[in-house]
Motif scaffolding. Structure first.
Motif, mmCIF file in Angstrom:
data_model
loop_
_atom_site.group_PDB
_atom_site.id
_atom_site.type_symbol
_atom_site.label_atom_id
_atom_site.label_comp_id
_atom_site.label_asym_id
_atom_site.label_seq_id
_atom_site.Cartn_x
_atom_site.Cartn_y
_atom_site.Cartn_z
ATOM 1 N N GLU A 107 -4.474 -15.643 45.455
ATOM 2 C CA GLU A 107 -5.173 -14.880 46.487
ATOM 3 C C GLU A 107 -5.932 -13.688 45.915
ATOM 4 O O GLU A 107 -6.808 -13.105 46.567
ATOM 5 C CB GLU A 107 -4.171 -14.380 47.539
ATOM 6 C CG GLU A 107 -3.337 -13.168 47.154
ATOM 7 C CD GLU A 107 -2.208 -13.456 46.163
ATOM 8 O OE1 GLU A 107 -1.480 -12.519 45.794
ATOM 9 O OE2 GLU A 107 -2.038 -14.631 45.757
ATOM 10 N N ALA A 108 -5.632 -13.316 44.670
ATOM 11 C CA ALA A 108 -6.276 -12.155 44.047
ATOM 12 C C ALA A 108 -7.668 -12.522 43.535
ATOM 13 O O ALA A 108 -7.894 -13.617 43.011
ATOM 14 C CB ALA A 108 -5.413 -11.633 42.904
ATOM 15 N N VAL A 109 -8.588 -11.598 43.673
ATOM 16 C CA VAL A 109 -9.942 -11.770 43.140
ATOM 17 C C VAL A 109 -9.928 -11.341 41.669
ATOM 18 O O VAL A 109 -9.458 -10.243 41.347
ATOM 19 C CB VAL A 109 -10.946 -10.907 43.931
ATOM 20 C CG1 VAL A 109 -12.326 -10.986 43.302
ATOM 21 C CG2 VAL A 109 -10.999 -11.367 45.382
ATOM 22 N N VAL A 110 -10.432 -12.203 40.781
ATOM 23 C CA VAL A 110 -10.465 -11.905 39.346
ATOM 24 C C VAL A 110 -11.891 -11.545 38.954
ATOM 25 O O VAL A 110 -12.821 -12.342 39.140
ATOM 26 C CB VAL A 110 -9.971 -13.104 38.510
ATOM 27 C CG1 VAL A 110 -9.965 -12.745 37.027
ATOM 28 C CG2 VAL A 110 -8.576 -13.529 38.962
ATOM 29 N N ILE A 111 -12.079 -10.335 38.426
ATOM 30 C CA ILE A 111 -13.397 -9.815 38.089
ATOM 31 C C ILE A 111 -13.464 -9.482 36.595
ATOM 32 O O ILE A 111 -12.648 -8.697 36.096
ATOM 33 C CB ILE A 111 -13.709 -8.531 38.881
ATOM 34 C CG1 ILE A 111 -13.615 -8.772 40.391
ATOM 35 C CG2 ILE A 111 -15.091 -7.990 38.505
ATOM 36 C CD1 ILE A 111 -14.703 -9.608 40.974
ATOM 37 N N PRO A 112 -14.438 -10.062 35.853
ATOM 38 C CA PRO A 112 -14.598 -9.709 34.433
ATOM 39 C C PRO A 112 -15.524 -8.499 34.258
ATOM 40 O O PRO A 112 -16.489 -8.324 35.004
ATOM 41 C CB PRO A 112 -15.243 -10.969 33.846
ATOM 42 C CG PRO A 112 -16.090 -11.489 34.984
ATOM 43 C CD PRO A 112 -15.324 -11.168 36.249
ATOM 44 N N GLY A 150 -19.009 -8.302 36.385
ATOM 45 C CA GLY A 150 -19.437 -9.652 36.710
ATOM 46 C C GLY A 150 -18.995 -10.123 38.080
ATOM 47 O O GLY A 150 -18.259 -9.435 38.785
ATOM 48 N N PRO A 151 -19.423 -11.320 38.442
ATOM 49 C CA PRO A 151 -18.996 -11.914 39.713
ATOM 50 C C PRO A 151 -17.559 -12.405 39.615
ATOM 51 O O PRO A 151 -17.030 -12.619 38.524
ATOM 52 C CB PRO A 151 -19.969 -13.083 39.894
ATOM 53 C CG PRO A 151 -20.318 -13.486 38.493
ATOM 54 C CD PRO A 151 -20.370 -12.186 37.716
ATOM 55 N N ARG A 152 -16.920 -12.588 40.752
ATOM 56 C CA ARG A 152 -15.542 -13.083 40.772
ATOM 57 C C ARG A 152 -15.473 -14.461 40.144
ATOM 58 O O ARG A 152 -16.410 -15.258 40.240
ATOM 59 C CB ARG A 152 -14.997 -13.115 42.197
ATOM 60 C CG ARG A 152 -15.699 -14.078 43.133
ATOM 61 C CD ARG A 152 -15.088 -14.027 44.527
ATOM 62 N NE ARG A 152 -15.294 -12.732 45.163
ATOM 63 C CZ ARG A 152 -14.669 -12.347 46.273
ATOM 64 N NH1 ARG A 152 -13.787 -13.151 46.866
ATOM 65 N NH2 ARG A 152 -14.922 -11.166 46.804
ATOM 66 N N LEU A 153 -14.384 -14.748 39.475
ATOM 67 C CA LEU A 153 -14.204 -16.036 38.811
ATOM 68 C C LEU A 153 -13.637 -17.063 39.791
ATOM 69 O O LEU A 153 -12.749 -16.754 40.587
ATOM 70 C CB LEU A 153 -13.258 -15.892 37.619
ATOM 71 C CG LEU A 153 -13.710 -14.931 36.512
ATOM 72 C CD1 LEU A 153 -12.712 -14.951 35.362
ATOM 73 C CD2 LEU A 153 -15.097 -15.292 36.003
ATOM 74 N N ASP A 154 -14.153 -18.260 39.704
ATOM 75 C CA ASP A 154 -13.638 -19.363 40.531
ATOM 76 C C ASP A 154 -12.587 -20.110 39.724
ATOM 77 O O ASP A 154 -12.903 -20.847 38.785
ATOM 78 C CB ASP A 154 -14.787 -20.303 40.918
ATOM 79 C CG ASP A 154 -14.315 -21.468 41.789
ATOM 80 O OD1 ASP A 154 -13.116 -21.494 42.171
ATOM 81 O OD2 ASP A 154 -15.144 -22.359 42.069
#
Length: 219
Positions: A148-153, A177-181
């Motif tokens: 459920e967590a958004v991962v952002i690089p 960057g954009p969130r990772l899928d």
């Protein structure tokens, strides 16, 4: 539920980190999408001991507050250790059986809808070209544990290792960057999935470093 006392501590943390971070670096960043609410995992490259302050500036600029996983030794440093404790950073007992406790603490923060920041390399970058080297799987395991967590690089460029940057205010360029899928690995927590997700994370960080380098050249 957040208590009035916790609200006061959070506000103090914002002010303290913002002031210290502003002194350490002139921060320029390429905006991305850091959600205003909900659990977030930030992953970044680690050039110097002070670049977490640059990342903190960006996060606070998005009206969020970061909780970094930091080596336990930092909590014993004069001044810095007190700041880390007051602002709720997460100690990592590297090289010990208790090292995994940090991921458990980070999980608790995510369960509370907070933002956690990690350096997947688990140490300062030591490669000659200053690009990230081999990464550990901790960030990936945390992401798999919390789909459920958004991962952002985030890619950082500018500050260099050594003491010079500590005594002189340097420019730090960051690209968010954009969130990772990561949906391909949904419901998986095995070692193979952790390794694959780690590769995805590091590729994304390197892509953002490229943007940060362009910012640095054009500054």
């Amino acid at each position: 539920m957040t208590t009035p006392r916790q609200h006061v501590k959070n506000a103090a943390g914002f002010v303290l980190v913002w002031l210290v971070a502003k002194v350490a670096h002139r921060v320029r960043f390429r905006a991305g999408e850091i959600p205003r609410t909900g659990p977030v995992i930030l992953v970044a490259n680690h050039l110097t001991m002070t670049d977490p302050l640059a990342v903190a500036r960006v996060v606070i600029g998005h009206r969020r507050f970061p909780h970094f996983l930091a080596m336990q030794e930092v909590f014993g440093w004069p001044g810095v250790g007190a700041l880390a404790r007051v602002t709720g950073q997460i100690p990592v007992a590297r090289g010990s059986a208790a090292a995994g406790d940090a991921l458990d603490s980070a999980s608790e923060r995510l369960d509370q809808g907070q933002l956690v920041a990690l350096y997947p390399e688990g140490r300062l970058t030591t490669e000659v070209d200053r690009m990230p080297g081999p990464a550990r799987t901790g960030a990936a395991r945390l992401a798999l544990r919390h789909p459920e967590a958004v991962v952002i690089p985030i890619g950082t460029w500018g500050p260099q290792q050594g003491h010079h940057h500590i005594w002189h205010r340097h420019t730090a360029c960051l690209s968010v960057g954009p969130r990772l899928d990561l949906s391909v690995w949904a419901e998986r927590t095995d070692d193979a999935a952790a390794r694959e997700v780690t590769d995805v994370i590091m590729t994304a960080i390197r892509d953002e470093i490229g943007h940060a380098q362009q910012m640095w050249s054009a500054r």
